[in-house]
Design an enzyme around this catalytic site. Structure first.
Site: not given
Length: 286
Positions: A174, A207, A209
């Site tokens: 990632y 964040i 989310t």
């Protein structure tokens, strides 16, 4: 258009948002819709796209493209939806996190699909248009001269022992993929400049989310990063959308070929704490 538009746009210009149904993507799409921009929204599934569009259509003209961003035919579908219009802004927010795929799939989606999309839309960029590629603060934590060289070789089609090792784990693939996005945006700035356009990457921190919650539940690393973040909290999708709107605007006309870090200071906090490895080995204080 409602209020004072922050992006110079003619009636032939359109804003493209990929990953539009995600937490950040939806906030970004909403921000541009409220300014009255015509939108092309793309995400994996049609039903969530339709639901998002229903909430926006009072404010904007919207086209929808459902499909896997890693599908090599998707950029062509987006270009077809443009018709004769030009792209005022591309905001590429589509991507997957470590808990969502294996390492090679992560790199294919986050890095190589990004390259395919950007190179497909470049000829359709409007003068003064901007491409904003959503990367990650994890790319800053990975950045080292030797690793950057391996990533540049990967983008050139040359795999190395380092890149192969990093792709074996989704947890290392990632940040590899997101550092690749940062370096790719830098490398494309001259080509965008040649058509009067700009390209930047934007690296969010943690964040609030659904994707962020998924990674927070996967292990203690995210919580430890929040602990050392100077802002003392996670970010809000609207905070990312506000920076995207600025980067797409004429106010950012001298910003290109660079990365914008929007992470509440988490990279600074990690470095101050001794780096990623030290942070991973610490037990979180309760």
């Amino acid at each position: 258009m409602k209020g004072l538009p922050r992006m110079q746009q003619t009636h032939n210009d359109v804003v493209i948002v990929t990953g539009a149904c995600g937490g950040m993507g939806a906030a970004i799409a909403r921000s541009f819709a409220e300014e009255g921009h015509a939108l092309i929204l793309s995400d994996l599934r049609e039903e969530p796209l339709e639901n998002l569009a229903k909430s926006l259509r009072d404010d904007a003209e919207i086209s929808l493209i459902a499909g896997d961003i890693a599908d090599t035919s998707l950029p062509g579908q987006i270009i077809a939806a443009l018709g004769t219009r030009k792209i005022g802004a591309l905001v590429h927010a589509a991507g997957v996190s470590p808990s969502m795929a294996d390492g090679r799939r992560i790199v294919d989606i986050n890095l190589f699909a990004t390259r395919r999309l950007v190179e497909a839309v470049l000829p359709a960029m409007a003068p003064d248009g901007a491409a904003i590629l959503i990367a990650s603060n994890s790319g800053h934590l990975l950045a080292r001269p030797m690793l950057d060289k391996a990533i540049r070789n990967l983008l050139a089609g040359r795999r190395s022992l380092i890149s192969n090792l990093l792709m074996r784990s989704s947890r290392t693939a990632y940040p590899l993929s997101k550092r690749g996005v940062q370096l790719y945006a830098q490398s494309m700035a001259p080509r965008f400049g040649a058509v009067g356009a700009r390209i930047v990457s934007l690296s969010p921190g943690i964040i609030d989310t659904p994707m962020g919650a998924l990674e927070n539940n996967a292990g203690p690393e995210m919580a430890r990063m929040i602990d050392v973040t100077p802002a003392g909290r996670t970010g809000r999708p609207e905070e990312i959308a506000a920076v995207v709107s600025f980067l797409a605007s004429s106010s950012a006309s001298y910003i290109t070929g660079t990365d914008i870090l929007v992470d509440g200071g988490s990279v600074a906090g990690v470095h101050q704490a001794g780096g990623v490895r030290v942070l991973q080995n610490q037990r979180r204080e309760r």
